[in-house]
Structures are given as C-alpha cells and as structure tokens.
Design a protein around this motif. Sequence first.
Motif, PDB file in Angstrom:
ATOM      1  N   VAL A  12      71.233  74.217  65.967  1.00 12.55           N
ATOM      2  CA  VAL A  12      72.207  73.779  67.164  1.00 12.55           C
ATOM      3  C   VAL A  12      71.118  72.805  67.883  1.00 12.55           C
ATOM      4  CG1 VAL A  12      73.546  74.372  69.098  1.00 12.55           C
ATOM      5  CG2 VAL A  12      73.864  75.822  67.029  1.00 12.55           C
ATOM      6  N   ALA A  13      70.144  73.221  68.155  1.00 14.35           N
ATOM      7  CA  ALA A  13      69.196  72.441  68.940  1.00 14.35           C
ATOM      8  C   ALA A  13      68.946  71.127  68.286  1.00 14.35           C
ATOM      9  CB  ALA A  13      67.741  73.505  69.186  1.00 14.35           C
ATOM     10  N   GLU A  14      68.594  71.246  67.019  1.00 18.08           N
ATOM     11  CA  GLU A  14      68.337  69.924  66.491  1.00 18.08           C
ATOM     12  C   GLU A  14      69.708  68.844  66.564  1.00 18.08           C
ATOM     13  OE1 GLU A  14      65.319  71.723  63.037  1.00 18.08           O
ATOM     14  OE2 GLU A  14      67.431  71.258  62.584  1.00 18.08           O
ATOM     15  N   TYR A  15      70.987  69.389  66.392  1.00 18.92           N
ATOM     16  CA  TYR A  15      72.080  68.809  66.617  1.00 18.92           C
ATOM     17  C   TYR A  15      72.303  68.084  68.044  1.00 18.92           C
ATOM     18  CZ  TYR A  15      76.968  68.056  67.605  1.00 18.92           C
ATOM     19  OH  TYR A  15      78.487  67.516  68.016  1.00 18.92           O
ATOM     20  N   VAL A  16      71.902  68.839  69.007  1.00 20.49           N
ATOM     21  CA  VAL A  16      72.271  68.547  70.206  1.00 20.49           C
ATOM     22  C   VAL A  16      71.219  67.330  70.686  1.00 20.49           C
ATOM     23  CG1 VAL A  16      72.019  69.064  72.714  1.00 20.49           C
ATOM     24  CG2 VAL A  16      73.398  70.580  71.100  1.00 20.49           C
ATOM     25  N   ARG A  17      69.924  67.563  70.101  1.00 22.63           N
ATOM     26  CA  ARG A  17      68.900  66.784  70.492  1.00 22.63           C
ATOM     27  C   ARG A  17      69.123  65.257  69.837  1.00 22.63           C
ATOM     28  NH1 ARG A  17      65.261  70.944  70.567  1.00 22.63           N
ATOM     29  NH2 ARG A  17      64.821  70.828  68.281  1.00 22.63           N
ATOM     30  N   ASP A  35      82.779  67.883  78.778  1.00 28.05           N
ATOM     31  CA  ASP A  35      83.318  69.361  79.235  1.00 28.05           C
ATOM     32  C   ASP A  35      81.789  70.024  79.722  1.00 28.05           C
ATOM     33  OD1 ASP A  35      85.642  68.782  79.386  1.00 28.05           O
ATOM     34  OD2 ASP A  35      86.351  69.915  77.534  1.00 28.05           O
ATOM     35  N   ILE A  36      80.963  70.011  78.591  1.00 27.91           N
ATOM     36  CA  ILE A  36      79.484  70.899  78.664  1.00 27.91           C
ATOM     37  C   ILE A  36      79.029  70.509  79.876  1.00 27.91           C
ATOM     38  CG2 ILE A  36      78.140  69.445  77.298  1.00 27.91           C
ATOM     39  CD1 ILE A  36      77.387  72.144  75.965  1.00 27.91           C
ATOM     40  N   TYR A  37      78.976  69.106  80.193  1.00 24.69           N
ATOM     41  CA  TYR A  37      78.133  68.695  81.459  1.00 24.69           C
ATOM     42  C   TYR A  37      78.850  69.479  82.732  1.00 24.69           C
ATOM     43  CZ  TYR A  37      76.793  65.440  85.241  1.00 24.69           C
ATOM     44  OH  TYR A  37      76.287  64.995  86.244  1.00 24.69           O
ATOM     45  N   VAL A  38      80.197  69.664  82.788  1.00 23.64           N
ATOM     46  CA  VAL A  38      80.834  70.437  83.962  1.00 23.64           C
ATOM     47  C   VAL A  38      80.541  71.891  83.822  1.00 23.64           C
ATOM     48  CG1 VAL A  38      83.079  71.172  84.773  1.00 23.64           C
ATOM     49  CG2 VAL A  38      82.488  68.682  83.934  1.00 23.64           C
ATOM     50  N   ASP A  87      76.592  78.908  72.746  1.00 24.04           N
ATOM     51  CA  ASP A  87      78.047  79.333  72.218  1.00 24.04           C
ATOM     52  C   ASP A  87      78.763  78.112  72.062  1.00 24.04           C
ATOM     53  OD1 ASP A  87      77.222  81.714  71.588  1.00 24.04           O
ATOM     54  OD2 ASP A  87      78.437  82.891  72.774  1.00 24.04           O
ATOM     55  N   ARG A  88      78.773  77.389  73.238  1.00 23.61           N
ATOM     56  CA  ARG A  88      79.429  76.218  73.504  1.00 23.61           C
ATOM     57  C   ARG A  88      79.070  74.933  72.612  1.00 23.61           C
ATOM     58  NH1 ARG A  88      83.470  74.435  77.281  1.00 23.61           N
ATOM     59  NH2 ARG A  88      83.725  76.510  77.567  1.00 23.61           N
ATOM     60  N   MET A  89      77.737  75.129  72.515  1.00 27.30           N
ATOM     61  CA  MET A  89      77.160  73.952  71.743  1.00 27.30           C
ATOM     62  C   MET A  89      77.270  73.975  70.219  1.00 27.30           C
ATOM     63  SD  MET A  89      73.507  73.407  73.920  1.00 27.30           S
ATOM     64  CE  MET A  89      73.337  73.320  75.491  1.00 27.30           C
ATOM     65  N   ARG A  90      76.899  75.469  69.835  1.00 27.57           N
ATOM     66  CA  ARG A  90      77.336  75.753  68.479  1.00 27.57           C
ATOM     67  C   ARG A  90      78.814  75.163  67.936  1.00 27.57           C
ATOM     68  NH1 ARG A  90      79.114  80.505  67.526  1.00 27.57           N
ATOM     69  NH2 ARG A  90      77.917  81.479  69.141  1.00 27.57           N
TER      70      ARG A  90
END
Length: 159
Positions: A12-17, A35-38, A87-90
């Motif tokens: 998940v960290a690799e995906y977000v990066r 939405d994740i920003y908020v 969880d939201r990032m996953r």
Amino acid sequence: MITVKIEVEPHVAEYVRGKYFSGDAGAVRFPASLDIYVLIYDLLQKRPSSAPVDSGNLEFALPDRREGKDPATYNYLSARSQKILGDRMRVMMWAELHDFMDENKHVHGIQFKESVYLFMRRYSIDSVTEDALLKNYQRWRDKQRRRKKRGYTRRRATA
C-alpha cells in the motif's frame, strides 16, 4: 510544509508513493480534491507532549488550508487515526486495481495476468507478488458476482 510518517502495509505504501509522490515536496502530497485529503485534515490533533517521534514507511505532507487547523500545531495522528488512514489507502488501492483489471479485460481484451503486471509496474510495487494481487481480484470478483443457484420446482403429474 510539515510531513507525518505512518505505518501501512508495504504494498500500500508503494502504491501511494507511486501514485501521489511529489518531487518538490519530497513526500506524498494528496490533491485537495480527494476524500483522503479531507479525512487526514479531520483526523489531525494537537501533538501530545508524551507522543513519540513519528515513524513509519509512508511519509506524506499534511493538508494546509487557509482557514482551520494550522499544521504547525495540529500535526499528530493517533494509532486509531493511522489505522483508519491505512485502511482507506488499502481500499483505494484495491478499488483501482479491480477497476483497472475489469476495464483492461472487457474493453481492451488484455489478460488478467498482464493487467496485474502493468499495475505493479505503473506504481513500482515490489513487496507483493503478482499472484497475490490476482488472487485478491478473483476473490473479490467471486464475492461480487456470486450467482445464486436456481431453485427447481418439481412438476406434479396431472391425472
């Protein structure tokens, strides 16, 4: 710009990066339209004096709005907040993968295995195997598209 580190699953960290890394910030920076920003903004708290230094495998820039919470003061994410964000990032990663695979298969005719490879390559994901992502997709697809067995009724012979 103030950054925070949290611990999430390695893939998940690799995906977000891979998706949101900002070179000028030197960290992940989420667009304000997400939405994740908020969610990050809502979860921020004042840093307690007993809070340890941030550690984790994902570093991202805090939202900096004109009004509201100042990131210099509100720069702490509790363990519960970190779990919610992870969880939201996953979920965000799996949703994009499933949509990507469906579109490639049904619109472009690309095989699932090839789609997984392209997804992993696009976001530089190395900590999980192709088979694990493919298996996740297959489980999700079976759960979403589960067919009910047809109920048969026995016809009675009329005399």
